[in-house]
Every structure is written in structure tokens, then in C-alpha cells.
Design a protein around this motif. Structure first.
Motif, PDB file in Angstrom:
ATOM      1  N   UNK A   1      12.163  17.269   5.316  1.00 13.71           N
ATOM      2  CA  UNK A   1      11.942  18.165   4.067  1.00 13.71           C
ATOM      3  C   UNK A   1      13.171  18.240   3.263  1.00 13.71           C
ATOM      4  N   UNK A   2      14.479  18.358   3.847  1.00 21.07           N
ATOM      5  CA  UNK A   2      15.480  18.283   3.149  1.00 21.07           C
ATOM      6  C   UNK A   2      15.759  16.776   2.256  1.00 21.07           C
ATOM      7  N   UNK A   3      15.437  15.862   3.127  1.00 22.95           N
ATOM      8  CA  UNK A   3      15.473  14.487   2.369  1.00 22.95           C
ATOM      9  C   UNK A   3      14.475  14.248   1.372  1.00 22.95           C
ATOM     10  N   UNK A   4      13.123  14.918   1.418  1.00 23.45           N
ATOM     11  CA  UNK A   4      11.899  14.623   0.853  1.00 23.45           C
ATOM     12  C   UNK A   4      11.985  15.759  -0.394  1.00 23.45           C
ATOM     13  N   UNK A   5      12.504  16.831  -0.266  1.00 25.74           N
ATOM     14  CA  UNK A   5      12.389  17.844  -1.228  1.00 25.74           C
ATOM     15  C   UNK A   5      12.376  17.215  -2.741  1.00 25.74           C
ATOM     16  N   UNK A   6      13.232  16.502  -3.245  1.00 23.38           N
ATOM     17  CA  UNK A   6      13.270  16.306  -4.604  1.00 23.38           C
ATOM     18  C   UNK A   6      12.000  15.464  -5.149  1.00 23.38           C
ATOM     19  N   UNK A   7      11.677  14.666  -4.066  1.00 28.93           N
ATOM     20  CA  UNK A   7      10.480  13.848  -4.315  1.00 28.93           C
ATOM     21  C   UNK A   7       8.984  14.538  -4.550  1.00 28.93           C
ATOM     22  N   UNK A   8       9.038  15.598  -3.193  1.00 28.41           N
ATOM     23  CA  UNK A   8       7.977  16.067  -3.098  1.00 28.41           C
ATOM     24  C   UNK A   8       7.701  17.271  -3.904  1.00 28.41           C
ATOM     25  N   UNK A   9       8.569  18.029  -4.221  1.00 29.87           N
ATOM     26  CA  UNK A   9       8.763  19.575  -4.828  1.00 29.87           C
ATOM     27  C   UNK A   9       7.897  19.175  -5.978  1.00 29.87           C
ATOM     28  N   UNK A  10       8.225  18.310  -7.031  1.00 26.31           N
ATOM     29  CA  UNK A  10       7.387  18.442  -8.511  1.00 26.31           C
ATOM     30  C   UNK A  10       5.925  18.419  -8.190  1.00 26.31           C
ATOM     31  N   UNK A  11       5.401  17.993  -6.952  1.00 30.36           N
ATOM     32  CA  UNK A  11       3.918  17.801  -7.044  1.00 30.36           C
ATOM     33  C   UNK A  11       3.158  18.994  -5.936  1.00 30.36           C
ATOM     34  N   UNK A  12       3.973  19.221  -5.094  1.00 30.37           N
ATOM     35  CA  UNK A  12       3.159  20.082  -4.415  1.00 30.37           C
ATOM     36  C   UNK A  12       4.254  21.222  -3.517  1.00 30.37           C
ATOM     37  N   UNK A  13       3.894  22.540  -3.454  1.00 28.45           N
ATOM     38  CA  UNK A  13       4.561  23.370  -2.800  1.00 28.45           C
ATOM     39  C   UNK A  13       5.090  23.227  -1.210  1.00 28.45           C
ATOM     40  N   UNK A  14       4.776  22.058  -0.587  1.00 27.77           N
ATOM     41  CA  UNK A  14       4.980  21.792   0.843  1.00 27.77           C
ATOM     42  C   UNK A  14       6.308  21.819   1.262  1.00 27.77           C
ATOM     43  N   UNK A  15       7.110  21.302   0.373  1.00 28.47           N
ATOM     44  CA  UNK A  15       8.667  21.145   0.746  1.00 28.47           C
ATOM     45  C   UNK A  15       9.198  22.394   0.369  1.00 28.47           C
ATOM     46  N   UNK A  16       8.828  23.174  -0.541  1.00 28.85           N
ATOM     47  CA  UNK A  16       9.252  24.616  -0.802  1.00 28.85           C
ATOM     48  C   UNK A  16       9.131  25.731   0.345  1.00 28.85           C
ATOM     49  N   UNK A  17       7.936  24.964   0.983  1.00 26.16           N
ATOM     50  CA  UNK A  17       7.438  26.050   1.976  1.00 26.16           C
ATOM     51  C   UNK A  17       8.360  25.812   3.430  1.00 26.16           C
ATOM     52  N   UNK A  18       9.405  25.021   3.427  1.00 25.42           N
ATOM     53  CA  UNK A  18      10.232  24.531   4.627  1.00 25.42           C
ATOM     54  C   UNK A  18      11.764  24.429   4.126  1.00 25.42           C
ATOM     55  N   UNK A  19      12.469  25.620   4.094  1.00 26.00           N
ATOM     56  CA  UNK A  19      13.680  25.576   3.619  1.00 26.00           C
ATOM     57  C   UNK A  19      14.673  25.845   4.527  1.00 26.00           C
ATOM     58  N   UNK A  20      14.204  26.164   5.580  1.00 32.78           N
ATOM     59  CA  UNK A  20      15.095  26.735   6.777  1.00 32.78           C
ATOM     60  C   UNK A  20      14.334  26.555   7.948  1.00 32.78           C
ATOM     61  N   UNK A  21      14.970  26.486   9.089  1.00 34.83           N
ATOM     62  CA  UNK A  21      14.422  26.488  10.518  1.00 34.83           C
ATOM     63  C   UNK A  21      13.205  27.469  10.539  1.00 34.83           C
ATOM     64  N   UNK A  22      13.516  28.639  10.362  1.00 35.41           N
ATOM     65  CA  UNK A  22      12.269  29.541  10.407  1.00 35.41           C
ATOM     66  C   UNK A  22      10.927  29.333   9.412  1.00 35.41           C
ATOM     67  N   UNK A  23      11.394  29.082   8.129  1.00 37.31           N
ATOM     68  CA  UNK A  23      10.196  28.591   7.596  1.00 37.31           C
ATOM     69  C   UNK A  23       9.507  27.136   8.019  1.00 37.31           C
ATOM     70  N   UNK A  24      10.202  26.257   8.262  1.00 36.90           N
ATOM     71  CA  UNK A  24       9.696  25.163   8.818  1.00 36.90           C
ATOM     72  C   UNK A  24       8.937  25.163   9.962  1.00 36.90           C
ATOM     73  N   UNK A  25       9.283  26.092  10.862  1.00 36.11           N
ATOM     74  CA  UNK A  25       8.388  26.481  12.052  1.00 36.11           C
ATOM     75  C   UNK A  25       7.380  27.020  11.769  1.00 36.11           C
ATOM     76  N   UNK A  26       7.436  28.029  10.757  1.00 39.08           N
ATOM     77  CA  UNK A  26       6.045  28.803  10.346  1.00 39.08           C
ATOM     78  C   UNK A  26       5.265  27.916   9.688  1.00 39.08           C
ATOM     79  N   UNK A  27       5.696  26.862   8.862  1.00 35.37           N
ATOM     80  CA  UNK A  27       4.613  25.904   8.195  1.00 35.37           C
ATOM     81  C   UNK A  27       3.851  25.130   9.166  1.00 35.37           C
ATOM     82  N   UNK A  28       4.888  24.578  10.361  1.00 31.75           N
ATOM     83  CA  UNK A  28       4.253  23.688  11.326  1.00 31.75           C
ATOM     84  C   UNK A  28       3.189  24.560  12.055  1.00 31.75           C
TER      85      UNK A  28
END
Length: 184
Positions: free
Chosen positions: A28-55
Motif C-alpha cells: 500500500x505504501x508503494x501503491x498509495x499515490x496511484x490508488x488514493x485518488x480513486x478509492x479509500x482503500x490505500x487510505x485505510x491501510x496507513x500503519x500495521x494496525x490499520x492494514x491488519x484491520x482492513x484485511x
């Protein structure tokens, strides 16, 4: 658990499970700039806790049979994913979605990953309608819907508020008989 080869270039489709949270966060850190303009998916995984919660949310959706999440690996590196954002087996309707980091672009990975996903939904689960919802400005996403043989059904004007801006959404779909006919 399992992997589906997406061609002969080292691309694979695999379940994206909670234990992969560190790998998912790095992706997500590598994808954020490409994904974030379109969907909140990348914004939902900004640290290990939020990434784990999304999964975990998608693990819970899979357990409830209301959604699923799969990653796309290229030569052993997670570069994107596809999902059933909505999965309503009783109604026979589902919505698919996707994302990809720059390293995966231009290879047809999303199209190749979507095909077995839709095959499974239609053939194994009896889905009648597979829907694709994309920002009208997201030309790459719309191009995938076209490559999959989906039909544009509607433009929902300014229906999606994201980061303070209203976006038009395009709704695309394919029905089970159309999907089977296109597959040949």
C-alpha cells in the motif's frame, strides 16, 4: 493456501489474508499515490494496525459470504489485488473491484486476475450479475471493464464524495449469460 497462475510471466492470484498485513502495508505504501485518488482503500491501510484491520474486515466478509479479497503477486511481490466488495449470493449479484501499484501497470494483470474471479462467481456460486463501479475519471479502470466485455449502464453524476470532491461514477456490468457467451 493456493495460487492461480495468471500467465507465464510469474504473476499469481492468491488469497490476501490477515497474516500478510506487513506485506500488504508495504505494498500500500508503494501503491498509495496511484490508488488514493480513486478509492479509500490505500487510505485505510496507513500503519500495521490499520492494514491488519482492513484485511480482517475482508476475512470477516469472507466468513459471512459477503465479500472476498485476493492479492496479485508478480515474481513473489504483492503488486495489486482484486476483490468482491459486495457479494450477495441470495440475490445473485456482486460487485468487483481492483487496485494496482505502479510496478504492475501495463501488464494486463487486473484483467487476467478478474477473469478467474468472475468465472468462479458465475460458475461456482451462481452469480447472475457482476458489477463494476468506477470513477468516470479513472480511465484505466473503465478500460478494464471494457476489456472484460462489460456494458456501461449508467453515469451517476457527482454521487461519490471523496476527499472533499464530488466524482461521477460509471456503473458497468456483465450478466452470467453474457459472460459465458464471451468465454466461448
Amino acid at each position: 493456501m493456493f495460487a492461480i497462475a495468471l500467465g507465464d510471466d510469474g504473476a499469481e492470484l492468491r488469497p490476501l489474508e490477515v497474516w500478510r498485513a506487513p506485506e500488504f502495508l508495504a505494498h500500500m505504501d508503494r501503491a498509495r499515490d496511484l490508488v488514493d485518488p480513486w478509492i479509500p482503500f490505500a487510505a485505510g491501510a496507513t500503519d500495521l494496525t490499520s492494514a491488519r484491520a482492513l484485511l480482517q474486515r475482508y476475512a470477516d466478509k469472507q466468513a459471512a459470504d459477503t465479500g472476498r479479497l485476493y492479492g496479485i503477486w508478480l515474481d513473489g511481490t504483492l503488486v495489486g489485488g482484486v476483490l468482491f466488495r459486495i457479494f450477495d449470493a441470495a440475490a445473485g449479484n456482486c460487485e468487483v473491484g481492483c487496485w494496482l501499484e505502479p510496478a504492475g501497470q501495463g501488464r494486463g494483470l487486473i484483467t487476467r486476475a478478474m477473469r478467474p474471479l468472475i468465472d468462479w462467481a458465475v460458475d461456482e456460486r451462481g452469480m447472475h450479475r457482476v458489477e463494476w463501479d468506477a470513477s468516470a475519471a479513472n480511465t484505466r479502470s473503465i478500460a478494464v471493464a471494457k476489456r472484460l466485455g462489460m456494458t456501461r449502464e449508467a453515469v451517476l453524476r457527482e454521487n461519490y464524495l471523496y476527499r472533499g470532491t464530488r466524482h461521477d461514477s460509471e456503473i458497468w456490468s456483465v450478466l452470467a449469460p453474457e459472460w459465458r457467451a464471451r468465454r466461448g
